[in-house]
Design an enzyme around this catalytic site. Structure first.
Site, PDB file in Angstrom:
ATOM      1  N   HIS A 184       4.456   5.133  -2.611  1.00  0.00           N
ATOM      2  CA  HIS A 184       4.734   6.499  -2.130  1.00  0.00           C
ATOM      3  C   HIS A 184       6.136   6.648  -1.530  1.00  0.00           C
ATOM      4  O   HIS A 184       6.847   7.606  -1.812  1.00  0.00           O
ATOM      5  CB  HIS A 184       3.701   6.909  -1.086  1.00  0.00           C
ATOM      6  N   LYS A 238      -0.085   3.027  10.003  1.00  0.00           N
ATOM      7  CA  LYS A 238      -1.431   3.536  10.299  1.00  0.00           C
ATOM      8  C   LYS A 238      -1.617   3.546  11.808  1.00  0.00           C
ATOM      9  O   LYS A 238      -0.912   2.845  12.531  1.00  0.00           O
ATOM     10  CB  LYS A 238      -2.472   2.645   9.641  1.00  0.00           C
ATOM     11  N   ASP A 295       0.818  -1.214   0.000  1.00  0.00           N
ATOM     12  CA  ASP A 295       0.000   0.000   0.000  1.00  0.00           C
ATOM     13  C   ASP A 295       0.858   1.274   0.000  1.00  0.00           C
ATOM     14  O   ASP A 295       0.504   2.248  -0.656  1.00  0.00           O
ATOM     15  CB  ASP A 295      -0.920  -0.014   1.226  1.00  0.00           C
TER      16      ASP A 295
HETATM   17  C1  BG6 Z   1      -3.098   5.752  -0.447  1.00  0.00           C
HETATM   18  C2  BG6 Z   1      -3.143   4.519   0.422  1.00  0.00           C
HETATM   19  O1  BG6 Z   1      -2.390   5.502  -1.629  1.00  0.00           O
HETATM   20  O2  BG6 Z   1      -2.467   6.797   0.262  1.00  0.00           O
HETATM   21  C3  BG6 Z   1      -3.853   4.807   1.725  1.00  0.00           C
HETATM   22  O3  BG6 Z   1      -3.805   3.489  -0.276  1.00  0.00           O
HETATM   23  C4  BG6 Z   1      -3.231   6.019   2.420  1.00  0.00           C
HETATM   24  O4  BG6 Z   1      -3.833   3.690   2.594  1.00  0.00           O
HETATM   25  C5  BG6 Z   1      -3.128   7.186   1.449  1.00  0.00           C
HETATM   26  O5  BG6 Z   1      -4.059   6.353   3.520  1.00  0.00           O
HETATM   27  C6  BG6 Z   1      -2.341   8.330   2.081  1.00  0.00           C
HETATM   28  O6  BG6 Z   1      -2.434   9.449   1.242  1.00  0.00           O
HETATM   29  P1  BG6 Z   1      -2.301  10.908   1.835  1.00  0.00           P
HETATM   30  O7  BG6 Z   1      -2.333  11.791   0.650  1.00  0.00           O
HETATM   31  O8  BG6 Z   1      -3.432  11.116   2.795  1.00  0.00           O
HETATM   32  O9  BG6 Z   1      -0.981  10.939   2.568  1.00  0.00           O
END
Ligand code: BG6
Length: 489
Positions: A247, A333, A242
């Site tokens: 990211h 999380k 995820d």
């Molecule tokens: C998403 C994930 O890609 O990014 C999520 O699937 C996560 O689990 C989210 O919560 C976080 O994004 P941001 O922009 O809130 O940091």
């Protein structure tokens, strides 16, 4: 800058999965915000493609509700009516062969020039991607006689190297790589793009951006939320698929890459790819997977789930610039705070002129790029405490988006990425080789976690992860937290 771009040509976007969460929360509010900023052309169509028995009217009413609820721009009923006239709904199953020729007919009815430039957006569960791509090809919708055709594909792009490669192949059977825009919404964040500007529009940081001056790099993406309503997906994905594969590795590549020769899709992505190629295979013992206590009681989570909701990972980039500099990544999380930040922690001064207590060390300088939510940058250094003697105090030099840019609200990541895709600029999208190299790096880690080769730790919700995480960086190093405000360890 969003508002200094070339105007867009007329276009039609077809959103597959138009009744889903992503369309409600992100895509439609982003389009409405673009329209309100005057960034959309006179003629455009947004076509929702989904199974539900909706009409144009239902689609418009649902999207109005979403924009009111999730939009960052104040809702205005008259403006909405103008915008909503461009929304259309096309009912079909994704595997329904006649749904696609009917889509062609709809595009024909909507007419030139808007229907000639086509963007397909896959916002469906990933299982549907191959079917939709194949059906688009079969209906001849992978090209347009009088305009362009592009496709945006949401993450997750595969669930391991093998499936990522297979999906790339399926997509390439129908679309050329230049038509494909794989989204990682972190690249659409202003502060992430600022990392590129900060590194390469300033001359004073580049000479020290290497192993001679940097002790280590930390990248944290911490969230306070749990799995919310996505347990079905999350329990099969975990933090590895995820967050880490996408990211966090994206943030790593932008931090570590060499200067691209230009800010364009090819040059930028070539440099990011080189970082992924230089990653030393991650040793399972350099990872720390953990799960928050209570996760197994979440609706949709297997009662004995071994899925990690937190991980810390130590990485090495095997090249000249980064030899010997560890990169520590962590994400989780249900942590104490929501913060995404990159900290460059420099080496300590080699010798202290100032008396130090036993075991005391000079505090190293650190540059923290706070990606969200308190967008800004902080440089930590030592200063003399006023008064007699030579006492020191650690102080901060700050740059803060709210102050320095007159409190102007930051555009949402999706606004930027949609505009880029409509303009044909793929710089902030992930290329096929990048995706595969990212899976190649993370696959063995996930495998070690799934086979129990590395034990799963547990942590209290609202903490900074398991107790063991505090020691993860080794002696004399601590995680930075709250955008550089303090060291936790
Ligand atoms: C998403 C994930 O890609 O990014 C999520 O699937 C996560 O689990 C989210 O919560 C976080 O994004 P941001 O922009 O809130 O940091």
């Amino acid at each position: 800058m969003l508002n200094s771009r070339k105007p867009l040509s007329p276009f039609s976007i077809v959103i597959f999965g138009a009744t889903g969460d992503l369309t409600h929360r992100k895509i439609l509010p982003a389009f409405y915000a673009l329209a309100q900023q005057g960034l959309l052309p006179e003629q455009f169509h947004i076509i929702g493609f989904a199974r539900r028995d909706w009409t144009d009217e239902t689609f418009r009413a649902e999207m109005q509700h979403s924009v009111e609820q999730f939009g960052r721009i104040k809702f205005d009923a008259a403006e909405w009516d103008k915008f909503a006239a461009n929304l259309h709904y096309h009912r079909s199953d994704f595997d329904q062969a006649d749904g696609y020729p009917r889509l062609c007919e709809l595009l024909d009815r909507l007419g030139s020039p808007a229907a000639d430039n086509r963007l397909f957006y896959l916002a469906t569960p990933p299982e549907a991607y191959p079917t939709i791509v194949q059906q688009l090809g079969a209906a001849g919708l992978n090209h347009s006689e009088h305009g362009w055709t592009r496709i945006i594909i949401e993450k997750p792009f595969g669930r391991d190297l093998q499936s990522g490669v297979a999906l790339n192949q399926q997509v390439h059977e129908v679309f050329a790589e230049e038509q494909v825009y794989r989204i990682d919404h972190y690249l659409g964040k202003e502060t992430v793009q600022n990392l590129i500007v900060f590194r390469f529009a300033n001359a004073i940081f580049e000479p020290i951006w290497n192993r001679n001056y940097i002790d280590h790099v930390q990248i944290t993406v911490a969230e306070t939320v749990g799995v919310e309503s996505r347990a079905g997906y999350y329990d099969t994905a975990g933090v590895g698929r995820d967050m880490l594969q996408s990211h966090l590795l994206q943030l790593l590549t932008l931090t570590a890459m060499e200067p691209p020769y230009a800010f364009d899709a090819r040059a930028l992505r070539d440099e990011k790819v080189k970082v992924l190629q230089a990653l030393h295979p991650i040793r399972p013992t350099d990872t720390l997977p953990a799960q928050y206590i209570g996760y197994r009681n979440e609706k949709g989570v297997a009662p004995k789930s071994q899925t990690p909701t937190f991980a810390a990972v130590k990485l090495a980039v095997d090249n000249w610039r980064w030899q010997g500099v560890p990169f520590f990544l962590r994400s989780g999380k249900q942590l104490a705070d929501k913060t995404t930040e990159i900290s460059i922690v420099f080496k300590r001064p080699p010798h202290s002129l100032f008396p130090l207590a036993p075991d005391e060390l000079l505090t190293p300088n650190a540059l923290t790029l706070c990606i969200q939510p308190d967008e800004g940058m902080h440089l930590r250094f030592e200063a003399k405490l006023p008064g007699a003697g030579m006492q020191r105090q650690t102080v901060d030099m700050d740059m803060n988006y709210a102050q320095d840019f007159n409190g102007a609200p930051l555009p949402e990541a999706y606004e930027r990425l949609l505009l880029d895709a409509l303009q044909g600029d793929a710089a902030l999208f992930t290329r096929s080789d990048e995706i595969e190299l990212a899976w190649q790096a993370i696959d063995p880690v996930i495998h070690a976690w799934e086979t129990g080769a590395v034990p799963l730790f547990f942590y209290e919700p609202g903490s900074w992860g398991p107790y063991e995480a505090a020691k993860f960086l080794g002696e004399d190093r601590g995680w930075r937290g709250h955008c550089g405000d303090f060291d936790e360890a």
